[in-house]
Write a protein that holds these residues in place. Structure first.
Motif, mmCIF file in Angstrom:
data_model
loop_
_atom_site.group_PDB
_atom_site.id
_atom_site.type_symbol
_atom_site.label_atom_id
_atom_site.label_comp_id
_atom_site.label_asym_id
_atom_site.label_seq_id
_atom_site.Cartn_x
_atom_site.Cartn_y
_atom_site.Cartn_z
ATOM 1 N N PHE B 14 0.838 -1.199 0.000
ATOM 2 C CA PHE B 14 0.000 0.000 0.000
ATOM 3 C C PHE B 14 0.876 1.254 0.000
ATOM 4 O O PHE B 14 0.682 2.166 -0.821
ATOM 5 C CB PHE B 14 -0.914 -0.028 1.239
ATOM 6 C CG PHE B 14 -1.600 1.277 1.527
ATOM 7 C CD1 PHE B 14 -2.644 1.716 0.729
ATOM 8 C CD2 PHE B 14 -1.197 2.078 2.598
ATOM 9 C CE1 PHE B 14 -3.286 2.927 0.988
ATOM 10 C CE2 PHE B 14 -1.817 3.279 2.862
ATOM 11 C CZ PHE B 14 -2.867 3.708 2.051
ATOM 12 N N LEU B 19 2.985 5.930 -2.676
ATOM 13 C CA LEU B 19 4.088 6.881 -2.905
ATOM 14 C C LEU B 19 4.442 6.939 -4.388
ATOM 15 O O LEU B 19 4.723 8.019 -4.926
ATOM 16 C CB LEU B 19 5.309 6.493 -2.063
ATOM 17 C CG LEU B 19 5.142 6.684 -0.546
ATOM 18 C CD1 LEU B 19 6.342 6.122 0.202
ATOM 19 C CD2 LEU B 19 4.947 8.149 -0.183
ATOM 20 N N GLY B 20 4.415 5.786 -5.059
ATOM 21 C CA GLY B 20 4.707 5.746 -6.495
ATOM 22 C C GLY B 20 3.670 6.506 -7.304
ATOM 23 O O GLY B 20 4.005 7.269 -8.215
ATOM 24 N N PHE B 22 1.672 8.928 -6.225
ATOM 25 C CA PHE B 22 1.775 10.376 -5.962
ATOM 26 C C PHE B 22 2.951 10.972 -6.750
ATOM 27 O O PHE B 22 2.892 12.115 -7.204
ATOM 28 C CB PHE B 22 1.939 10.655 -4.462
ATOM 29 C CG PHE B 22 0.649 10.547 -3.700
ATOM 30 C CD1 PHE B 22 -0.450 11.329 -4.044
ATOM 31 C CD2 PHE B 22 0.506 9.659 -2.656
ATOM 32 C CE1 PHE B 22 -1.661 11.228 -3.361
ATOM 33 C CE2 PHE B 22 -0.691 9.546 -1.965
ATOM 34 C CZ PHE B 22 -1.772 10.332 -2.316
ATOM 35 N N LEU B 23 4.005 10.158 -6.900
ATOM 36 C CA LEU B 23 5.160 10.586 -7.698
ATOM 37 C C LEU B 23 4.725 10.838 -9.145
ATOM 38 O O LEU B 23 5.057 11.865 -9.742
ATOM 39 C CB LEU B 23 6.202 9.470 -7.647
ATOM 40 C CG LEU B 23 7.662 9.832 -7.768
ATOM 41 C CD1 LEU B 23 8.186 10.291 -6.417
ATOM 42 C CD2 LEU B 23 8.469 8.632 -8.219
ATOM 43 N N LEU B 25 1.651 11.434 -10.135
ATOM 44 C CA LEU B 25 0.681 12.534 -10.142
ATOM 45 C C LEU B 25 1.369 13.889 -10.276
ATOM 46 O O LEU B 25 0.870 14.794 -10.942
ATOM 47 C CB LEU B 25 -0.133 12.489 -8.836
ATOM 48 C CG LEU B 25 -1.189 13.578 -8.645
ATOM 49 C CD1 LEU B 25 -2.398 13.303 -9.523
ATOM 50 C CD2 LEU B 25 -1.639 13.671 -7.194
ATOM 51 N N LEU B 26 2.527 14.023 -9.607
ATOM 52 C CA LEU B 26 3.221 15.310 -9.624
ATOM 53 C C LEU B 26 4.247 15.410 -10.759
ATOM 54 O O LEU B 26 4.912 16.430 -10.893
ATOM 55 C CB LEU B 26 3.919 15.548 -8.276
ATOM 56 C CG LEU B 26 2.978 15.686 -7.070
ATOM 57 C CD1 LEU B 26 3.753 16.027 -5.821
ATOM 58 C CD2 LEU B 26 1.915 16.756 -7.302
ATOM 59 N N ASP B 76 -5.672 20.549 -6.875
ATOM 60 C CA ASP B 76 -5.181 19.301 -6.272
ATOM 61 C C ASP B 76 -5.712 19.224 -4.851
ATOM 62 O O ASP B 76 -5.639 20.191 -4.106
ATOM 63 C CB ASP B 76 -3.646 19.309 -6.219
ATOM 64 C CG ASP B 76 -3.051 18.808 -7.518
ATOM 65 O OD1 ASP B 76 -3.811 18.571 -8.462
ATOM 66 O OD2 ASP B 76 -1.816 18.681 -7.579
ATOM 67 N N GLY B 77 -6.209 18.099 -4.465
ATOM 68 C CA GLY B 77 -6.768 17.971 -3.117
ATOM 69 C C GLY B 77 -8.278 18.117 -3.161
ATOM 70 O O GLY B 77 -8.984 17.520 -2.349
ATOM 71 N N ASN B 82 -6.298 12.464 -4.840
ATOM 72 C CA ASN B 82 -5.502 11.922 -3.726
ATOM 73 C C ASN B 82 -6.193 10.714 -3.094
ATOM 74 O O ASN B 82 -5.555 9.708 -2.788
ATOM 75 C CB ASN B 82 -5.297 12.987 -2.645
ATOM 76 C CG ASN B 82 -4.297 14.041 -3.053
ATOM 77 O OD1 ASN B 82 -3.505 13.834 -3.970
ATOM 78 N ND2 ASN B 82 -4.344 15.190 -2.412
ATOM 79 N N LEU B 86 -5.113 6.669 -2.932
ATOM 80 C CA LEU B 86 -5.026 5.863 -1.705
ATOM 81 C C LEU B 86 -5.868 4.586 -1.830
ATOM 82 O O LEU B 86 -5.445 3.511 -1.413
ATOM 83 C CB LEU B 86 -5.480 6.688 -0.495
ATOM 84 C CG LEU B 86 -4.549 7.844 -0.113
ATOM 85 C CD1 LEU B 86 -5.203 8.732 0.931
ATOM 86 C CD2 LEU B 86 -3.206 7.336 0.408
#
Lengths: 225, 164
Positions: B14, B19-20, B22-23, B25-26, B76-77, B82, B86
């Motif tokens: 998870f 983390l991957g 989100f990487l 995404l940005l 974003d958010g 996000n 998750l």
């Protein structure tokens, strides 16, 4: 055969969370936001001083009137002066943030509390677990404030473009996204699932207490003849 | 991974997946897509507001009501991405067939974005009539309820996976 908790039992933790989250967050917003920010400032003082503050300087001041937080951050990097356009060495940087911007980090104590209460943390047997959860949230909140101060201080100097720091800047933005837009909201849920059996049962990570042979809290023990 | 228990393995997968993602995404190539998606959400919310008789102008990710002098931007958010990440990370970490994972990814995206659309529309009205409580509703009520929605979707999906 795996025994599954009755449907009503399974959904009660979510139903309670749906009610408790807005109730607890309303209580926090209208009554406890100020005190929780005061506690956070006190708790973050030493880590800020040790990890990001300039030596011998006050790392954080909270304005008594506006409640704004003023951070002093050790930078030690080249930055471009916006007025003269000259490159210069920056030892430290001071910046202010509105209390509303910091409030996110204090809010997760309360969202965790709502989730813990939804999982039955009002029972004495759960107090220690809830204390552990609040402890983890405290560490996460303080670490987030320290990271927030460092990212804003160091990042604003990098953004002036004096030094080649594209990769570093991107890494700071990534970290900022995680600590500001993800962790304050998702952190309490992850901590609650890690610690509280009712949440684990709901998600299917643990068997219901009765099926696993654990007496339910408040249940009377019976002996076989 | 052999040393890890099933739940430890889930948490590791998870965390790594989240983390991957989100990487990604940005990352620069993803930004126009994400901004386009936020704009599409704003367009859909504006359409629903107008359909129900409200006044709403939309330009990219900005929704506004010029009569009340209010504008808000879906960023974003606020675009629910996000929470989708998750949920997807949790589904990827859970032991299930590839087909069930694909099904869960689609279901999760739909469930979260449906509720997020309700959030955006409600915030558009909150902002016009209860400005002082906009941040509270935006950050501290809706965001948490959307994560709770993701938990419900995950629990339903995981139950279905275990039943197979």
């Amino acid at each position: 055969m795996t025994r599954v908790a009755p449907r009503s039992e399974r959904f009660s933790v979510v139903a309670r969370a749906m009610v408790l989250l807005p109730v607890v967050m309303t209580l926090w917003w209208f009554v406890l936001k100020g005190p929780s920010l005061w506690v956070l400032a006190k708790l973050a003082y030493v880590p800020l001083a040790l990890l990001v503050g300039p030596v011998g300087q006050v790392p954080i001041r909270v304005d008594a009137e506006t409640q704004d937080w003023t951070f002093q951050v050790q930078v030690n990097a080249y930055g471009r002066n916006q007025k003269t356009n000259e490159t210069q060495w920056v030892d430290m940087l001071e910046f202010s943030a509105e209390a509303e911007s910091i409030a996110l980090f204090a809010s997760s104590w309360f969202s965790y509390l709502a989730l813990a209460l939804a999982a039955g943390a009002w029972r004495r047997a759960e107090w220690r677990r809830m204390g552990r959860g609040l402890g983890i949230e405290t560490v996460l909140n303080v670490a987030s404030v320290v990271a927030y101060a460092y990212i804003n201080g160091y990042g604003s100097v990098l953004k002036t473009g004096a030094a080649a720091g594209g990769g570093k800047l991107w890494a700071l933005e990534y970290l900022y996204h995680l600590i500001y837009l993800v962790l304050p909201f998702a952190g309490p849920f992850i901590v609650a699932v890690s610690l509280h059996r009712k949440w684990q049962e709901y998600l299917g990570f643990a068997l219901p207490e009765r099926a696993a042979g654990i007496p339910a809290p408040g249940a009377t023990s019976t002996r076989r003849a | 991974m052999g040393m890890l228990s099933r739940s430890q393995r889930f948490f590791v997968l998870f965390a790594v997946s989240a983390l991957g993602m989100f990487l990604l995404l940005l990352s620069a190539p993803a930004r126009p897509l994400v901004e386009g998606f936020s704009g599409a959400l704003a367009a859909m919310a504006s359409w629903v507001v107008r359909l129900s008789g409200g006044i709403c102008e939309q330009r990219e990710a900005v929704m506004s009501n010029p009569l009340r002098g209010f504008a808000m931007e879906v960023r974003d958010g606020c675009n629910g991405v996000n929470v989708v990440i998750l949920l997807w990370a949790a589904m990827l970490g859970y032991p299930a067939s590839g087909r069930m994972k694909m099904w869960g990814v689609g279901l999760g995206f739909g469930a979260i974005q449906a509720l997020n659309l309700v959030r955006i529309i409600s915030l558009f009205f909150w902002g016009q009539y209860y400005r002082a409580l906009f941040d509270f509703a935006h950050l501290y009520v809706w965001e948490l309820l959307i994560i709770l929605d993701a938990m419900v979707v995950f629990a339903m999906w995981a139950r279905r996976v275990r039943a197979r």
